[in-house]
Design a protein around this motif. Structure first.
Motif, PDB file in Angstrom:
ATOM      1  N   VAL A 253       0.825  -1.207   0.000  1.00 38.00           N
ATOM      2  CA  VAL A 253       0.000   0.000   0.000  1.00 38.00           C
ATOM      3  C   VAL A 253       0.861   1.260   0.000  1.00 38.00           C
ATOM      4  CG1 VAL A 253      -1.664   1.353   1.350  1.00 38.00           C
ATOM      5  CG2 VAL A 253      -1.980  -1.116   1.095  1.00 38.00           C
ATOM      6  N   MET A 254       1.927   1.269   0.800  1.00 36.84           N
ATOM      7  CA  MET A 254       2.778   2.445   0.887  1.00 36.84           C
ATOM      8  C   MET A 254       3.539   2.692  -0.414  1.00 36.84           C
ATOM      9  SD  MET A 254       2.038   3.705   3.720  1.00 36.84           S
ATOM     10  CE  MET A 254       3.245   5.021   3.671  1.00 36.84           C
ATOM     11  N   ILE A 255       3.973   1.613  -1.064  1.00 34.58           N
ATOM     12  CA  ILE A 255       4.698   1.782  -2.332  1.00 34.58           C
ATOM     13  C   ILE A 255       3.771   2.339  -3.403  1.00 34.58           C
ATOM     14  CG2 ILE A 255       5.846   0.551  -4.218  1.00 34.58           C
ATOM     15  CD1 ILE A 255       6.963  -1.377  -2.135  1.00 34.58           C
ATOM     16  N   ASN A 256       2.525   1.862  -3.421  1.00 35.41           N
ATOM     17  CA  ASN A 256       1.571   2.282  -4.450  1.00 35.41           C
ATOM     18  C   ASN A 256       0.745   3.490  -4.039  1.00 35.41           C
ATOM     19  OD1 ASN A 256       2.077   0.190  -6.458  1.00 35.41           O
ATOM     20  ND2 ASN A 256       1.234  -1.225  -4.955  1.00 35.41           N
ATOM     21  N   GLN A 257       1.065   4.092  -2.905  1.00 35.47           N
ATOM     22  CA  GLN A 257       0.286   5.224  -2.398  1.00 35.47           C
ATOM     23  C   GLN A 257       0.142   6.377  -3.387  1.00 35.47           C
ATOM     24  OE1 GLN A 257       1.932   8.245  -1.378  1.00 35.47           O
ATOM     25  NE2 GLN A 257       0.173   9.292  -0.493  1.00 35.47           N
ATOM     26  N   PRO A 258       1.198   6.759  -4.119  1.00 33.24           N
ATOM     27  CA  PRO A 258       1.016   7.858  -5.079  1.00 33.24           C
ATOM     28  C   PRO A 258      -0.020   7.572  -6.164  1.00 33.24           C
ATOM     29  CG  PRO A 258       3.344   7.492  -4.655  1.00 33.24           C
ATOM     30  CD  PRO A 258       2.614   6.356  -4.017  1.00 33.24           C
ATOM     31  N   LEU A 259      -0.308   6.292  -6.438  1.00 34.22           N
ATOM     32  CA  LEU A 259      -1.314   5.948  -7.439  1.00 34.22           C
ATOM     33  C   LEU A 259      -2.725   6.143  -6.911  1.00 34.22           C
ATOM     34  CD1 LEU A 259       0.190   2.612  -8.845  1.00 34.22           C
ATOM     35  CD2 LEU A 259       0.317   4.878  -9.861  1.00 34.22           C
ATOM     36  N   MET A 260      -2.880   6.042  -5.583  1.00 32.42           N
ATOM     37  CA  MET A 260      -4.214   6.098  -4.985  1.00 32.42           C
ATOM     38  C   MET A 260      -4.584   7.491  -4.484  1.00 32.42           C
ATOM     39  SD  MET A 260      -4.203   2.460  -2.939  1.00 32.42           S
ATOM     40  CE  MET A 260      -2.607   2.721  -2.147  1.00 32.42           C
ATOM     41  N   VAL A 261      -3.594   8.261  -4.074  1.00 33.25           N
ATOM     42  CA  VAL A 261      -3.847   9.603  -3.553  1.00 33.25           C
ATOM     43  C   VAL A 261      -3.929  10.586  -4.716  1.00 33.25           C
ATOM     44  CG1 VAL A 261      -2.890  11.467  -2.139  1.00 33.25           C
ATOM     45  CG2 VAL A 261      -2.706   9.091  -1.375  1.00 33.25           C
ATOM     46  N   PRO A 262      -4.902  11.512  -4.715  1.00 32.48           N
ATOM     47  CA  PRO A 262      -4.968  12.519  -5.786  1.00 32.48           C
ATOM     48  C   PRO A 262      -3.640  13.255  -5.937  1.00 32.48           C
ATOM     49  CG  PRO A 262      -6.944  12.608  -4.438  1.00 32.48           C
ATOM     50  CD  PRO A 262      -6.012  11.650  -3.757  1.00 32.48           C
TER      51      PRO A 262
END
Length: 267
Positions: free
Chosen positions: A106-115
């Protein structure tokens, strides 16, 4: 017994909706490319075929400077992001499942999920404090910002490549008394190379096209090509913007085509 499988293509109107979707997606792009060859000064009135605006963009020193800056930032960001993504992919796939693994994903892919605007504002605040402490105003902030944002884009194809690799070759290397570094250097890395290259190209394209984060993080005189074009849109618009967009589109298509060829599965 009749075949009862659900086939979306058999739904009435499927073909019509598909055609309309493609028209909505690609008609504006085709229009932009066509009007890049417009001989007049209007972006909406066709006045004949000409390469004038491509020549004008080529001779524009501001465009050259912004393009070189964009390529420099994108190249450095792609290298940094791909290196971090490769280490992250190895650390999350080449070991047994461990507690907190899902949280790390989740932390690695966080920029994909956060606007993206949220990431941009957060970086603006952080780098603003760093600028006050250090006095440094260079391109390093843009490189770091783009690198952080591009890591998940590079991580996904590298991780997918690792998960699709056969572990038997690495096991055989260990059985032949190769140490972990030798196994990685001579077995894992060559097999992983297409995934790394694909991740690097995807990170490069994402960085090259970025506007939001760049607009928030950059200092005066640090326009990249996308932010330069955004600034031109606020002034008198000429087909020169179309010509620049067409060139950027061509580069993006070339890189994405190479990405597709590298990541597709061989029959």
């Amino acid at each position: 017994m009749a075949d009862r499988r659900f086939e979306p293509t058999r739904i009435p109107g499927f073909a019509t909706v598909a055609v309309l979707a493609f028209v909505a997606l690609y008609l504006p792009i085709f229009t932009l490319v066509a009007y890049a060859f417009n001989g007049g000064t209007s972006i909406a009135v066709w006045e004949g075929v000409s390469l004038h605006w491509f020549s004008k963009a080529w001779e524009n020193e501001a465009v050259k400077s912004a393009t070189l800056r964009s390529l420099t930032i994108a190249s450095l960001a792609a290298i940094i992001a791909t290196g971090c993504a490769t280490l992250a992919a190895l650390g999350t796939t080449r070991r047994r499942a461990f507690k907190g693994q899902t949280f790390i994903y989740v932390m690695i892919n966080q920029p994909l999920m956060v606007p993206e605007i949220v990431t941009a504002v957060a970086l603006l605040i952080l780098f603003g404090m760093v600028k006050q402490w250090t006095g440094y105003q260079g391109l390093g902030y843009l490189v770091l910002a783009h690198s952080a944002f591009c890591i998940p884009f590079a991580y996904l194809p590298i991780r997918a490549r690792l998960e699709g690799m056969d572990l038997s070759l690495e096991t055989a290397a260990a059985d032949l008394y190769a140490n972990p570094w030798q196994t990685f250097r001579h077995v894992t890395l060559p097999l992983l190379a297409p995934g790394i290259l694909a991740g690097a190209m995807l990170a490069f394209v994402i960085s090259l096209d970025d506007v939001v984060i760049t607009e928030f993080v950059k200092s005066g005189g640090q326009d990249t090509l996308p932010t330069y074009m955004l600034g031109q849109m606020r002034r008198a618009i000429t087909p020169e913007v179309n010509a620049i967009s067409t060139g950027l589109l061509g580069l993006t298509v070339i890189l994405l085509t190479a990405f597709f060829l590298l990541t597709r599965k061989k029959a």
